[in-house]
Design a protein around this motif. Structure first.
Motif, PDB file in Angstrom:
ATOM      1  N   GLY A 185       0.822  -1.210   0.000  1.00  0.00           N
ATOM      2  CA  GLY A 185       0.000   0.000   0.000  1.00  0.00           C
ATOM      3  C   GLY A 185       0.853   1.255   0.000  1.00  0.00           C
ATOM      4  N   LEU A 186       1.907   1.223   0.799  1.00  0.00           N
ATOM      5  CA  LEU A 186       2.812   2.378   0.869  1.00  0.00           C
ATOM      6  C   LEU A 186       3.552   2.567  -0.451  1.00  0.00           C
ATOM      7  N   ALA A 187       3.974   1.448  -1.039  1.00  0.00           N
ATOM      8  CA  ALA A 187       4.661   1.542  -2.329  1.00  0.00           C
ATOM      9  C   ALA A 187       3.748   2.200  -3.361  1.00  0.00           C
ATOM     10  N   GLY A 188       2.452   1.852  -3.302  1.00  0.00           N
ATOM     11  CA  GLY A 188       1.486   2.449  -4.223  1.00  0.00           C
ATOM     12  C   GLY A 188       1.326   3.941  -4.013  1.00  0.00           C
ATOM     13  N   ALA A 189       1.601   4.407  -2.797  1.00  0.00           N
ATOM     14  CA  ALA A 189       1.520   5.845  -2.532  1.00  0.00           C
ATOM     15  C   ALA A 189       2.814   6.540  -2.949  1.00  0.00           C
ATOM     16  N   LEU A 190       3.944   5.843  -2.724  1.00  0.00           N
ATOM     17  CA  LEU A 190       5.250   6.474  -2.947  1.00  0.00           C
ATOM     18  C   LEU A 190       5.698   6.444  -4.406  1.00  0.00           C
ATOM     19  N   ILE A 191       5.097   5.565  -5.188  1.00  0.00           N
ATOM     20  CA  ILE A 191       5.573   5.371  -6.565  1.00  0.00           C
ATOM     21  C   ILE A 191       5.579   6.691  -7.347  1.00  0.00           C
ATOM     22  N   GLY A 192       6.689   6.946  -7.997  1.00  0.00           N
ATOM     23  CA  GLY A 192       6.811   8.154  -8.803  1.00  0.00           C
ATOM     24  C   GLY A 192       7.097   9.416  -8.009  1.00  0.00           C
ATOM     25  N   GLN A 193       7.369   9.282  -6.714  1.00  0.00           N
ATOM     26  CA  GLN A 193       7.658  10.423  -5.843  1.00  0.00           C
ATOM     27  C   GLN A 193       6.719  11.603  -6.049  1.00  0.00           C
ATOM     28  N   PRO A 194       5.453  11.429  -5.695  1.00  0.00           N
ATOM     29  CA  PRO A 194       4.495  12.532  -5.873  1.00  0.00           C
ATOM     30  C   PRO A 194       4.834  13.710  -4.961  1.00  0.00           C
ATOM     31  N   PRO A 195       4.504  14.927  -5.380  1.00  0.00           N
ATOM     32  CA  PRO A 195       4.818  16.109  -4.568  1.00  0.00           C
ATOM     33  C   PRO A 195       4.046  16.156  -3.246  1.00  0.00           C
ATOM     34  N   ILE A 196       2.902  15.452  -3.178  1.00  0.00           N
ATOM     35  CA  ILE A 196       2.131  15.451  -1.936  1.00  0.00           C
ATOM     36  C   ILE A 196       1.843  13.999  -1.546  1.00  0.00           C
ATOM     37  N   LEU A 197       2.031  13.706  -0.262  1.00  0.00           N
ATOM     38  CA  LEU A 197       1.717  12.360   0.215  1.00  0.00           C
ATOM     39  C   LEU A 197       0.704  12.449   1.339  1.00  0.00           C
ATOM     40  N   ILE A 198      -0.354  11.644   1.256  1.00  0.00           N
ATOM     41  CA  ILE A 198      -1.325  11.586   2.338  1.00  0.00           C
ATOM     42  C   ILE A 198      -1.323  10.155   2.851  1.00  0.00           C
ATOM     43  N   LEU A 199      -0.825   9.970   4.069  1.00  0.00           N
ATOM     44  CA  LEU A 199      -0.653   8.626   4.601  1.00  0.00           C
ATOM     45  C   LEU A 199      -1.441   8.469   5.897  1.00  0.00           C
ATOM     46  N   ASP A 200      -2.370   7.529   5.892  1.00  0.00           N
ATOM     47  CA  ASP A 200      -3.211   7.304   7.059  1.00  0.00           C
ATOM     48  C   ASP A 200      -2.661   6.125   7.852  1.00  0.00           C
ATOM     49  N   GLU A 201      -2.132   6.390   9.005  1.00  0.00           N
ATOM     50  CA  GLU A 201      -1.537   5.369   9.865  1.00  0.00           C
ATOM     51  C   GLU A 201      -0.670   4.376   9.092  1.00  0.00           C
ATOM     52  N   PRO A 202       0.404   4.888   8.499  1.00  0.00           N
ATOM     53  CA  PRO A 202       1.213   4.053   7.606  1.00  0.00           C
ATOM     54  C   PRO A 202       1.957   2.925   8.314  1.00  0.00           C
ATOM     55  N   THR A 203       2.157   3.030   9.623  1.00  0.00           N
ATOM     56  CA  THR A 203       2.965   1.998  10.287  1.00  0.00           C
ATOM     57  C   THR A 203       2.112   0.924  10.950  1.00  0.00           C
ATOM     58  N   ASN A 204       0.799   1.008  10.770  1.00  0.00           N
ATOM     59  CA  ASN A 204      -0.105  -0.005  11.299  1.00  0.00           C
ATOM     60  C   ASN A 204       0.301  -1.406  10.860  1.00  0.00           C
ATOM     61  N   GLY A 205       0.406  -2.313  11.791  1.00  0.00           N
ATOM     62  CA  GLY A 205       0.645  -3.708  11.416  1.00  0.00           C
ATOM     63  C   GLY A 205       2.077  -4.046  11.029  1.00  0.00           C
ATOM     64  N   LEU A 206       2.981  -3.087  11.145  1.00  0.00           N
ATOM     65  CA  LEU A 206       4.382  -3.380  10.810  1.00  0.00           C
ATOM     66  C   LEU A 206       5.134  -3.843  12.053  1.00  0.00           C
ATOM     67  N   ASP A 207       6.173  -4.630  11.833  1.00  0.00           N
ATOM     68  CA  ASP A 207       7.012  -5.042  12.966  1.00  0.00           C
ATOM     69  C   ASP A 207       7.913  -3.872  13.369  1.00  0.00           C
ATOM     70  N   PRO A 208       8.559  -3.967  14.536  1.00  0.00           N
ATOM     71  CA  PRO A 208       9.362  -2.825  15.028  1.00  0.00           C
ATOM     72  C   PRO A 208      10.392  -2.343  14.011  1.00  0.00           C
ATOM     73  N   VAL A 209      11.036  -3.288  13.342  1.00  0.00           N
ATOM     74  CA  VAL A 209      12.020  -2.880  12.344  1.00  0.00           C
ATOM     75  C   VAL A 209      11.325  -2.119  11.215  1.00  0.00           C
ATOM     76  N   GLY A 210      10.190  -2.660  10.782  1.00  0.00           N
ATOM     77  CA  GLY A 210       9.431  -2.022   9.696  1.00  0.00           C
ATOM     78  C   GLY A 210       8.981  -0.635  10.099  1.00  0.00           C
TER      79      GLY A 210
END
Ligand SMILES: Nc1ncnc2c1ncn2[C@@H]1O[C@H](COP(=O)(O)OP(=O)(O)OP(=O)(O)O)[C@@H](O)[C@H]1O
Ligand SMILES: [Mg+2]
Lengths: 241, 249
Positions: free
Chosen positions: B140-165
């Motif tokens: 999901g994050l890759a789909g937001a980051l692809i192409g380095q858009p000038p604006i990013l809107i991320l809703d709780e991007p770290t949900n469900g990730l392990d500590p390293v993630g």
């Protein structure tokens, strides 16, 4: 370009396999029918092709309608299952174009299936009837007609699937429609104009009653209307979510 | 310059006000942390910015553009990730990104870049429905980051990730403005998380904006209110609590 993207989205869903399978079974059906009951039909007077399409079209169309119902459900299930659709609406693309691409895929596959079915019927006529003749133009004409009168059903089914997030609801509605239609009087002209019902008509019968133009117009108008219903749905969706 | 500005943005569901007269000011080239407890209206606000739902009243501008007339051109500039990852389970991670890439008209190489940023390269050929929760999140994050858009809107991007993630993604988000000169709006219910990523912060409770400013301003506010500036969490909880009591929630 969007058409290609939509085509890509149905990968690994069994969509194409289902269409292929249904197409093959429905094409084999008239052949088996002829193998077991050839004399019943060859002894009938009249145009061999018309005899054959009258004898088989109902069953073949049933297959086509069921596969169109399943196809629409599969297409939108892939959109809703992991919210792929949600990603699409946050991208700079018009949702109605995506819908139309889905319709285009359905319509193209249908054209292929119906063309094969008509060709098989003509083939059966040539093989079993001594007085049958081959006429490619009439194959195309029949394919075109049978395809055109199928479009309202295809469009309506896609519209229903796009509205129902739960695939089982749209599938259920589709199946219920198939059975509801089968209890209506089949020779009633008004009933025969409706989606899920119109595909059962054949060019020969409609021509005989000289309703062809009216029938085609009605199907085109319905197809456009169901398309507009989707446009309206997409426009208003944002107000109630 | 404000990249995103909202003017009395309001969303009412039936008789329930999810977002009330919100005035956000998100500056260009900064990470804006959008903080609030569950049900505060963070996702609802972000959905309005993306045109997923109509505001009941109020308006907003994104890079001087207005919704709904500039919808398509706004969406061209935003990479987004809302609530839970949205993807096609029947396609691989790579194919999912390819669909987004084609719609955005990006070069082929952008897929690899995006996969690399979120650490999905080893799983690129796997069907997305077979991904683990964290891998779906990364997709999901890759789909937001692809192409380095000038604006990013991320809703709780770290949900469900392990500590390293979590650490990786936080570091990534923090580095985005310098690397690509983009503006980030990121939501969370955890203040420590926002503290680590954000330059500016907006605190939302029951649809009302309680605070907007830089982290330093929040620390100052904490000090004057008698809290330790080292423990912003307490300040945050006290602000929410005071607001709840005052409004009788
Ligand atoms: N479609 C909807 N219909 C009715 N109420 C809704 C709808 N969507 C959201 N809400 C309500 O709006 C409020 C705000 O929801 P929202 O999802 O924006 O909260 P949030 O700040 O993102 O919370 P969380 O941290 O849990 O994600 C909630 O009380 C929710 O119940
Ligand atoms: Mg939320």
């Amino acid at each position: 370009m969007l058409f290609l993207l939509e085509a890509k989205k149905i990968k690994h869903t069994g969509y194409l396999a289902a269409f292929l399978l249904s197409g093959i079974i429905s094409c084999i059906f008239p052949i088996i029918h002829m193998l077991v009951r050839a004399e019943t039909f060859t002894s009938l007077p009249g145009n061999p092709y018309v005899i054959l399409i009258n004898a088989n079209w109902k069953m073949m169309t049933m297959f086509n309608i069921l596969i169109v119902i399943c196809g629409a459900c599969i297409m939108y299930h892939t959109e809703y299952a992991n919210s792929g659709m949600l990603k699409m609406v946050t991208l700079p693309v018009n949702s109605i174009h995506l819908f139309f691409s889905k319709f285009l895929i359905t319509a193209l596959l249908l054209a292929g299936i119906i063309f094969s079915q008509i060709t098989v019927l003509v083939g059966c006529a040539l093989h079993w009837f001594p007085n049958a003749s081959f006429d490619f133009i009439s194959i195309l004409k029949n394919t075109g007609f049978q395809w055109l009168i199928f479009l309202p059903t295809a469009m309506l089914m896609l519209f229903l699937s796009s509205v129902c997030k739960n695939m089982w609801i749209s599938l259920g509605i589709g199946i219920i429609m198939v059975f509801t239609v089968s209890i209506f009087p089949q020779d009633n002209f008004v009933v025969s104009l409706f989606p899920f019902c119109s595909p059962y008509q054949t060019l020969a019968v409609v021509d005989e009653n000289s309703h062809t133009q009216f029938f085609c117009m009605s199907c085109i108008i319905q197809t456009v209307l169901f398309y507009l219903a989707e446009v309206l749905y997409l426009k208003t969706r944002r107000s109630f979510t | 310059m404000n990249m995103i500005e909202t003017h009395n943005l309001t969303k009412v569901y039936g008789d329930f006000t999810a977002v009330s007269n919100l005035n956000l000011h998100i500056q260009k080239g900064r990470v804006y942390g959008f903080l609030g407890p569950n049900g505060a209206g963070k996702s609802t606000t972000m959905k309005m910015l993306l045109g997923l739902t109509y505001p009941t009243s109020g308006s907003f501008t994104i890079n001087q553009k207005k919704y709904p007339q500039d919808r398509i051109s706004i969406l061209k500039e935003i990479g987004s990730f809302i609530e839970s990852p949205a993807f096609y389970g029947n396609l691989t991670g790579e194919e999912n990104l390819d669909i987004i890439r084609k719609i955005l008209g990006l070069p082929q190489s952008s897929i690899n870049d995006a996969l690399e940023m979120v650490g999905l390269i080893p799983y690129r050929k796997k069907l997305a429905k077979k991904y683990s929760l964290g891998m779906k999140q990364r997709l999901g994050l890759a789909g937001a980051l692809i192409g380095q858009p000038p604006i990013l809107i991320l809703d709780e991007p770290t949900n469900g990730l392990d500590p390293v993630g979590i650490h990786e993604i936080r570091t990534l988000i923090k580095s985005l403005p310098q690397k690509y000169n983009c503006t980030v709006l990121v939501s969370s219910h955890l203040l420590p998380e926002i503290e680590r990523m954000a330059d500016d912060i907006g605190i939302l409770n029951h649809g009302h904006l309680l605070f907007e400013g830089t982290l330093d301003e929040l620390r100052m506010r904490a000090r004057t209110a008698g809290y330790s500036a080292n423990n912003l969490e307490d300040t945050f909880l006290a602000m929410i609590d005071a607001d709840n009591q005052q409004k009788g929630w």
